[in-house]
Write a protein that holds these residues in place. Structure first.
Motif, PDB file in Angstrom:
ATOM      1  N   MET A 180       0.790  -1.282  -0.007  1.00  0.00           N
ATOM      2  CA  MET A 180      -0.003  -0.159   0.105  1.00  0.00           C
ATOM      3  C   MET A 180       0.722   1.207  -0.064  1.00  0.00           C
ATOM      4  O   MET A 180       1.766   1.387   0.755  1.00  0.00           O
ATOM      5  N   THR A 181       0.351   2.305  -0.654  1.00  0.00           N
ATOM      6  CA  THR A 181       1.324   3.394  -0.838  1.00  0.00           C
ATOM      7  C   THR A 181       0.606   4.670  -0.101  1.00  0.00           C
ATOM      8  O   THR A 181      -0.602   4.795  -0.308  1.00  0.00           O
ATOM      9  N   ALA A 182       1.267   5.633   0.377  1.00  0.00           N
ATOM     10  CA  ALA A 182       0.853   6.726   0.779  1.00  0.00           C
ATOM     11  C   ALA A 182       0.219   7.746  -0.340  1.00  0.00           C
ATOM     12  O   ALA A 182       1.019   7.855  -0.898  1.00  0.00           O
TER      13      ALA A 182
ATOM     14  N   GLY B  51      -3.755  13.492  -4.305  1.00  0.00           N
ATOM     15  CA  GLY B  51      -4.260  12.282  -4.184  1.00  0.00           C
ATOM     16  C   GLY B  51      -3.806  11.098  -4.995  1.00  0.00           C
ATOM     17  O   GLY B  51      -4.338  10.003  -4.946  1.00  0.00           O
ATOM     18  N   LEU B  52      -2.616  11.571  -5.224  1.00  0.00           N
ATOM     19  CA  LEU B  52      -1.576  10.231  -5.826  1.00  0.00           C
ATOM     20  C   LEU B  52      -0.418  10.006  -4.842  1.00  0.00           C
ATOM     21  O   LEU B  52      -0.071  10.696  -4.241  1.00  0.00           O
ATOM     22  N   SER B  53      -0.149   8.768  -5.186  1.00  0.00           N
ATOM     23  CA  SER B  53       0.901   8.152  -3.874  1.00  0.00           C
ATOM     24  C   SER B  53       2.175   8.740  -4.623  1.00  0.00           C
ATOM     25  O   SER B  53       2.352   9.411  -5.610  1.00  0.00           O
ATOM     26  N   THR B  54       2.939   8.600  -3.672  1.00  0.00           N
ATOM     27  CA  THR B  54       4.454   9.246  -3.928  1.00  0.00           C
ATOM     28  C   THR B  54       5.136   8.584  -5.000  1.00  0.00           C
ATOM     29  O   THR B  54       5.957   9.459  -5.661  1.00  0.00           O
ATOM     30  N   GLU B  55       5.003   7.293  -5.450  1.00  0.00           N
ATOM     31  CA  GLU B  55       5.612   6.767  -6.479  1.00  0.00           C
ATOM     32  C   GLU B  55       4.799   7.277  -7.784  1.00  0.00           C
ATOM     33  O   GLU B  55       5.732   7.550  -8.521  1.00  0.00           O
ATOM     34  N   ALA B  56       3.820   7.640  -7.849  1.00  0.00           N
ATOM     35  CA  ALA B  56       3.136   8.101  -8.987  1.00  0.00           C
ATOM     36  C   ALA B  56       3.646   9.702  -9.224  1.00  0.00           C
ATOM     37  O   ALA B  56       3.841   9.906 -10.173  1.00  0.00           O
ATOM     38  N   ARG B  57       3.689  10.364  -8.089  1.00  0.00           N
ATOM     39  CA  ARG B  57       4.099  11.638  -8.333  1.00  0.00           C
ATOM     40  C   ARG B  57       5.484  11.691  -8.557  1.00  0.00           C
ATOM     41  O   ARG B  57       6.002  12.464  -9.372  1.00  0.00           O
TER      42      ARG B  57
ATOM     43  N   LEU C 177       6.847   1.269 -11.583  1.00  0.00           N
ATOM     44  CA  LEU C 177       5.668   0.959 -12.177  1.00  0.00           C
ATOM     45  C   LEU C 177       4.938  -0.269 -11.617  1.00  0.00           C
ATOM     46  O   LEU C 177       5.063  -1.683 -12.776  1.00  0.00           O
ATOM     47  N   THR C 178       4.632  -0.544 -10.628  1.00  0.00           N
ATOM     48  CA  THR C 178       3.953  -1.794 -10.255  1.00  0.00           C
ATOM     49  C   THR C 178       2.641  -1.679 -10.976  1.00  0.00           C
ATOM     50  O   THR C 178       1.855  -0.709 -11.183  1.00  0.00           O
ATOM     51  N   PRO C 179       1.873  -2.904 -10.533  1.00  0.00           N
ATOM     52  CA  PRO C 179       0.460  -2.932 -11.136  1.00  0.00           C
ATOM     53  C   PRO C 179      -0.344  -1.706 -10.173  1.00  0.00           C
ATOM     54  O   PRO C 179      -1.302  -1.189 -10.947  1.00  0.00           O
ATOM     55  N   GLU C 180      -0.129  -1.694  -8.980  1.00  0.00           N
ATOM     56  CA  GLU C 180      -0.786  -0.449  -8.397  1.00  0.00           C
ATOM     57  C   GLU C 180      -0.630   0.807  -8.833  1.00  0.00           C
ATOM     58  O   GLU C 180      -1.567   1.466  -9.108  1.00  0.00           O
ATOM     59  N   VAL C 181       0.670   1.043  -9.280  1.00  0.00           N
ATOM     60  CA  VAL C 181       0.645   2.378  -9.620  1.00  0.00           C
ATOM     61  C   VAL C 181       0.335   2.485 -11.098  1.00  0.00           C
ATOM     62  O   VAL C 181      -0.200   3.705 -11.331  1.00  0.00           O
ATOM     63  N   ARG C 182       0.507   1.427 -11.953  1.00  0.00           N
ATOM     64  CA  ARG C 182      -0.047   1.614 -13.161  1.00  0.00           C
ATOM     65  C   ARG C 182      -1.434   1.909 -13.075  1.00  0.00           C
ATOM     66  O   ARG C 182      -1.958   2.762 -14.023  1.00  0.00           O
ATOM     67  N   SER C 183      -2.297   1.171 -12.135  1.00  0.00           N
ATOM     68  CA  SER C 183      -3.675   1.347 -12.262  1.00  0.00           C
ATOM     69  C   SER C 183      -4.141   2.852 -11.704  1.00  0.00           C
ATOM     70  O   SER C 183      -5.114   3.465 -12.199  1.00  0.00           O
ATOM     71  N   GLU C 184      -3.441   3.370 -10.789  1.00  0.00           N
ATOM     72  CA  GLU C 184      -3.348   4.639 -10.023  1.00  0.00           C
ATOM     73  C   GLU C 184      -3.157   5.679 -11.343  1.00  0.00           C
ATOM     74  O   GLU C 184      -3.936   6.472 -11.475  1.00  0.00           O
ATOM     75  N   LEU C 185      -2.299   5.513 -12.025  1.00  0.00           N
ATOM     76  CA  LEU C 185      -2.045   6.405 -13.033  1.00  0.00           C
ATOM     77  C   LEU C 185      -2.868   6.377 -14.338  1.00  0.00           C
ATOM     78  O   LEU C 185      -3.297   7.454 -14.746  1.00  0.00           O
ATOM     79  N   ARG C 186      -3.351   5.203 -14.558  1.00  0.00           N
ATOM     80  CA  ARG C 186      -4.339   5.053 -15.530  1.00  0.00           C
ATOM     81  C   ARG C 186      -5.674   5.815 -15.150  1.00  0.00           C
ATOM     82  O   ARG C 186      -6.276   6.385 -15.847  1.00  0.00           O
TER      83      ARG C 186
END
Length: 163
Positions: A1-3, A8-14, A147-156
């Motif tokens: 899980m990402t913060a 509203g985006l995770s640290t990884e996505a930002r 680019l994990t599945p979770e981050v890809r889903s979040e970016l999408r």
């Protein structure tokens, strides 16, 4: 899980958005950049309008290519990626690492990211191709494990909400 962060985006996505923005800002001759998933959906874009809507940032990026459409670049990158993968299979060439198309008025570079996603760059005709390729490789190296599945889903989802 990402913060989740400020927008509203995770640290990884930002961080991925920041890396993409840096690629556009720091590399001379780069007009626009996009990341597309293995199924051809745009995950990240340097298009100012797309970034503003996704992050709420009023000063995101600089203008893109001649038409300024990140969706066009994403479509082109996805098509080039698919075409070169098919060609590599027919030629028993192994995995495609990078493709470059040089035109009179610019260049398009496509580089594979470890998860099957693609990084695409539209650059000016006078860009230093080796510098563009080097910075693309740096992005791929930094982004590949994030680019994990979770981050890809979040970016999408973030990109879908901007359209």
């Amino acid at each position: 899980m990402t913060a989740t962060g400020t927008f509203g985006l995770s640290t990884e996505a930002r961080n991925l958005q920041w890396l993409l923005g840096n690629l556009v800002e720091e590399v001379p001759g780069v007009r626009s950049v996009t990341v597309v998933s293995s199924d051809g959906l745009m995950l990240l874009s340097s298009d100012p309008a797309t970034q503003q809507a996704a992050t709420g940032d009023a000063e995101a990026g600089r203008p893109g290519g001649p038409r300024g459409s990140s969706a066009d670049l994403a479509t082109i990158v996805s098509g080039i990626g698919s075409l070169t993968v098919g060609a590599a299979r027919l030629m028993d060439g192994g995995g495609v690492k990078q493709t470059m198309v040089a035109m009179e008025e610019g260049s398009v570079f496509v580089m594979s990211i470890s998860d099957g996603s693609l990084l695409g760059v539209h650059a000016t005709p006078d860009c230093d191709m080796s510098v563009v390729a080097y910075h693309m490789a740096l992005f791929v190296g930094r982004a590949g494990h994030v680019l994990t599945p979770e981050v890809r889903s979040e970016l999408r989802k973030s990109m879908e909400s901007t359209q």
